[in-house]
Design an enzyme around this catalytic site. Structure first.
Site, short mmCIF file in Angstrom:
data_model
loop_
_atom_site.label_atom_id
_atom_site.label_comp_id
_atom_site.label_asym_id
_atom_site.label_seq_id
_atom_site.Cartn_x
_atom_site.Cartn_y
_atom_site.Cartn_z
N GLY A 665 0.82 -1.19 0.00
CA GLY A 665 0.00 0.00 0.00
C GLY A 665 0.86 1.25 0.00
O GLY A 665 2.04 1.22 0.35
N CYS A 666 0.26 2.37 -0.39
CA CYS A 666 1.02 3.62 -0.51
C CYS A 666 1.46 4.14 0.85
O CYS A 666 2.63 4.46 1.04
CB CYS A 666 0.19 4.67 -1.25
N TYR A 667 0.51 4.22 1.81
CA TYR A 667 0.89 4.65 3.15
C TYR A 667 1.92 3.68 3.76
O TYR A 667 2.87 4.09 4.42
CB TYR A 667 -0.34 4.68 4.07
N ALA A 668 1.70 2.38 3.53
CA ALA A 668 2.60 1.38 4.10
C ALA A 668 4.00 1.50 3.52
O ALA A 668 4.99 1.31 4.23
CB ALA A 668 2.03 -0.02 3.84
N GLY A 670 5.56 4.30 2.37
CA GLY A 670 6.24 5.44 2.97
C GLY A 670 6.58 5.23 4.43
O GLY A 670 7.67 5.59 4.90
#
Length: 880
Positions: A665-668, A670
């Site tokens: 995932g994108c948040y994960a 970063g």
């Protein structure tokens, strides 16, 4: 088909660290050491943690190598006094780690800086003659106290970590006066009582020795710790003699770069002629040569920092300076100049075509003779004991050379002889091509040495120094499907997978390559779920990719409409059911090489099941790769799905065998990029927290307040304040790095997402609790080293801005801030000060999704990792 031979028989070869940049074990392992005490499974756990610094094969190879000898013959480690005073915790952790995998290093320590400080306080002048400390009565009295104190500090630090250690301050070294009139109470060791050391090891204790010696009559004498360690090594003949220093090795006096390897038989004489090799450096090299000349050829000296000790011991790439006797290498252009019987034996054992009986050594000799008769040339490379051999040919009228065979024994790999042989080849052949089977265990090693590659059937063709594929095609009997896009050599962009000569210029292509291009037959991609923002970005990236082309773009809502943004060929959207995808997959890779599932969570399973059913019983190399962008397989426990965050899990993605990839995932993405380098420094009793803000493209295309620009205007919306799926994903993945056996008790993270009024991009602020106080400079250095060479992670001192990173394919980490610590802080105030705050930005649609998918696909199919990923549109933030 021309083929380079295996590096080792049965797949045991050079496994390059193409995986993510290594966490030095003093970082990655400390978490395990502080969380758990010894138990029956601890050795297995720590061995698995070693895989974070090198390949599984490397680790097992070295552990087997070290554990095959008697305990007292593993390593003698000389520890300088400065290491004890400045880096005691790291030293104790490193020694504990070695002991917990069943090894017993013998430590000999000095205490020079501490002694000087005590002498100054006592008003005694430190005096030296010929670099030797003059040791009178008052000086010796203080030296005894200082050595005992420093010895006790190290023993107690080890015991706090649960490691049994025995202080040995006397009884090992027997000495005579070196020159009593000149140096007073300074000794020359004449005998070593090894029984004292071996008794400690038999009792299960690490022996911790001072370098003080005694005469037969009992008079204590001062001895240089380097000399004491050397004399002990001469008696025990260990595999490793390690000199720990804070500089992490020897450094070239002209270039300022760390010297990675010195092979004394090959390089010593030329090295001493270097103008910068003088004084202490020359003396150190002479002492090491004299020592190694008396030891078995398998012994070596490593000059390394405590923090990087494990990388030096358990990986081919190492970390400090490795010095060994080695063997002289040769390069011959006539078979009559080499020992053909020994060469034949080596090829019979290790070369796949000859060992399998498909070819014979005699017929191969005849082939080389005919090549020469036809006006061509051949070169045979090897070392004196024939542990490594390579054959390179060049046909008449050709400028490109062909590496036909390259084989090595285990001893050659462990001694880094293979890499020096490669340097000779690179020196003689500015243009080289070679072929390796797709299923070869050593593909990563070959990728590191190539400027470009091209998949041809079941093989991968590698080359360097060549800009036009038409030069290569006739040599591998292959026809390019289109003109090649040249791939210029890139300077080293990451941790090199191998060492190089210290005195020879290194080729620029050693290390992971940068934003290179690749050429060859097209790889067909099926995209399921093209309507979303990520699907659109994938279409644009594939349109600009030199190797991928779209075969199917599936969307129920857009079926029948042309695919926008795709110029390679006319293409309409289709609406493929799971059954139809399975039918296409049944045709194998001729139809689709890679399936991308850009679907909402919970929807991917029918498509995956259909592909699995259609390819059941098909060899993995013939199955299509599946990249799932949802969260459905990120928590896979079967071991079939690789987690596709290359900077942290690259080794799991190499080769077609990584057939199923769960895109993070994108948040994960970063959050993990911001947390992973700090894992070994975290206070496990306190949770790190992540405050994240995403552009509204992250909320998808289905209308909702979270992607309504009018509702978001002048607004910030928090959502899923607890138990967000990315919160669990972050902890799950980080646990695999910190402690692979504890997936039932993962690393915990507090994560709170928000959506803002901008379209794309993510900004993260991370608060990370620390076990110890660190400066912002220290933290910046940790990140700079951790992401050294990563093209898609930039490290900067300044806090990155979302608007600068939107539309870019890389993530930025920076803004490191640490609360000030005052001497009066105690209790909760001191605890609160032990933390670091940092910022991470990335584009949620690119590095957080589409770009990362392309990165994963490139690695999995065996082409350059950064192929087709556009370089930054503006100057990148430097990794300063």
């Amino acid at each position: 088909m021309i083929r380079a031979g295996r590096l080792l028989k049965n797949g045991t070869g050079i496994m390059s660290r193409i995986a993510r940049p290594a966490l030095t074990v003093s970082r990655s392992v400390q978490r395990c050491l502080y969380q758990s005490g010894p138990d029956s499974s601890e050795k297995e756990t720590i061995v698995k943690l070693l895989y974070n610094i090198g390949s599984k094969k490397e680790v097992e190879q070295y552990l087997g190598h070290f554990s095959s000898v008697e305990s007292q013959k593993f390593a003698v480690i000389k520890v300088g006094g400065a290491v004890i005073s400045d880096d005691l915790a790291t030293l104790a952790s490193a020694l504990t780690f070695l002991n917990r995998v069943g090894l017993y290093p013998i430590v000999v320590h000095g205490a020079g800086p501490q002694l000087n400080k005590r002498l100054e306080a006592a008003g005694i002048e430190a005096r030296y003659e010929d670099g030797i400390r003059i040791t009178d009565g008052p000086t010796l009295a203080i030296a005894r106290e200082v050595f005992a104190s420093e010895n006790r500090k190290l023993v107690e630090a080890l015991e706090r970590l649960g490691t049994r250690a025995r202080p040995i301050t006397s009884g090992v070294f027997v000495a005579d006066y070196l020159n009593q009139e000149k140096y007073d109470r300074v000794g020359k060791i004449v005998r070593v009582n090894r029984d004292v050391v071996e008794s400690s090891i038999r009792a299960g204790c690490l022996p911790i020795l001072t370098s003080l010696a005694e005469t037969p009559e009992g008079q204590i004498l001062n001895v240089n710790a380097d000399i004491a360690a050397g004399e002990l090594a001469r008696v025990l003949e260990p595999l490793k003699i390690v000199y720990l220093n804070e500089k992490n090795g020897l450094y070239h006096g002209t270039t300022g770069k760390r010297i990675e390897t010195i092979h004394l038989d090959e390089e010593y004489e030329d090295l001493l002629k270097e103008p910068w090799v003088r004084y202490g450096t020359k003396l150190k090299l002479k002492e090491i040569k004299e020592l190694l000349d008396t030891l078995p050829r398998s012994s070596s000296v490593a000059i390394i920092s405590a923090e990087h000790l494990h990388k030096e011991l358990f990986t081919h790439s190492g970390a400090g300076t490795l010095i060994m006797r080695g063997h002289r290498l040769f390069s011959e252009q006539d078979l009559g100049s080499v020992d053909s019987d020994r060469l034949r034996a080596l090829l019979l054992e290790l070369d796949p075509s000859i060992s399998s009986g498909r070819d014979s050594a005699a017929s191969y000799w005849q082939k080389l003779a005919q090549l020469k008769a036809d006006g061509g040339q051949y070169w045979i490379y090897g070392d004196e004991p024939y542990q490594v051999a390579a054959v390179v040919t060049r046909a008449a009228g050709q400028s490109v050379s062909v590496l036909e065979k390259f084989v090595a024994t285990k001893a050659a790999v462990l001694g880094n002889i293979t890499d020096n042989a490669w340097k000779l080849i690179a020196r003689d052949h500015p243009q080289l091509v070679w072929t390796v089977a797709r299923g070869d265990d050593n593909l990563a090693w070959h990728f590191e040495r190539a400027d470009g590659s091209w998949a041809v059937g079941e093989d991968i063709v590698f080359w360097y120094g060549i800009e036009d594929w038409t030069q290569i095609a006739p040599l591998v009997n292959a026809k390019p499907s289109k003109p090649a896009v040249s791939s210029k050599p890139a300077m080293p962009s990451g941790p090199a997978g191998s060492r190089g000569y210290s005195t020879m210029a290194r080729r620029g292509h050693i290390g992971r390559r940068g934003y290179a291009t690749a050429s060859g037959s097209p790889l067909r991609v099926g995209l399921i779920g093209a309507r979303g923002f990520t699907g659109r970005e994938l279409i644009k990236l594939i349109d600009g990719h030199p190797r991928f082309e779209l075969a199917y773009v599936s969307s129920r809502e857009l079926a029948g409409q042309p695919v926008p943004g795709y110029a390679k060929s006319p293409l309409d959207h289709v609406s493929l059911s799971a059954a139809e995808v399975g039918a296409i997959a049944r045709a194998g890779r001729q139809a689709v090489d890679v399936w991308i599932l850009a679907l909402p969570n919970g929807v991917a399973a029918p498509f995956v099941d259909a592909i699995d059913a259609a390819t059941s019983g098909v060899a993995s190399a013939e199955q299509p790769i599946v990249v799932d962008l949802s969260a459905d397989y990120r928590f896979d426990a079967t071991g079939r799905w690789a987690y596709g965050l290359p900077e942290l899990h690259r080794k799991d993605l190499v080769g077609w065998n990584a057939g199923r990839i769960a895109n993070p995932g994108c948040y994960a993405t970063g959050s993990q990029l911001g947390l992973a380098p700090l894992l070994p420094y975290m206070d496990v009793a306190r949770l790190p927290s992540v405050f994240g803000v995403s552009g509204y493209s992250g909320a998808g295309t289905k209308p909702s307040p979270k992607n309504d620009p009018a509702f978001l205007a002048d607004n910030l919306i928090p959502y899923a304040p607890v138990n967000h799926i990315h919160e669990r994903e972050i902890g799950h993945s980080l646990t695999r790095i910190a402690n692979p056996r504890a997936l039932d008790s993962p690393v915990m993270v507090q994560f709170t997402p928000h959506v803002a009024s901008f379209f794309q991009g993510i900004g993260l602020t991370l608060h990370v609790p620390l076990r110890q106080s660190m400066s912002a400079k220290d933290v910046h250095e940790v990140f700079r080293e951790f992401y050294s060479g990563e093209k898609l992670v930039h490290v900067t001192r300044d806090a990155p801005l979302v608007r600068d990173n939107a539309g870019q394919h890389y993530s930025v980490v920076g803004g490191f801030a640490v609360p000030p610590v005052s001497g009066g802080e105690t209790g909760s105030a001191s605890l609160a000060a032990r933390r670091v705050v940092l910022n991470v930005t990335l584009d949620n649609l690119l590095k957080g999704a589409a770009t990362q998918a392309i990165q994963n696909m490139n690695i999995a199919v065996g082409i350059d990792e950064y192929t087709g990923i556009p370089a930054p549109e503006q100057p990148t933030m430097s990794q300063s």
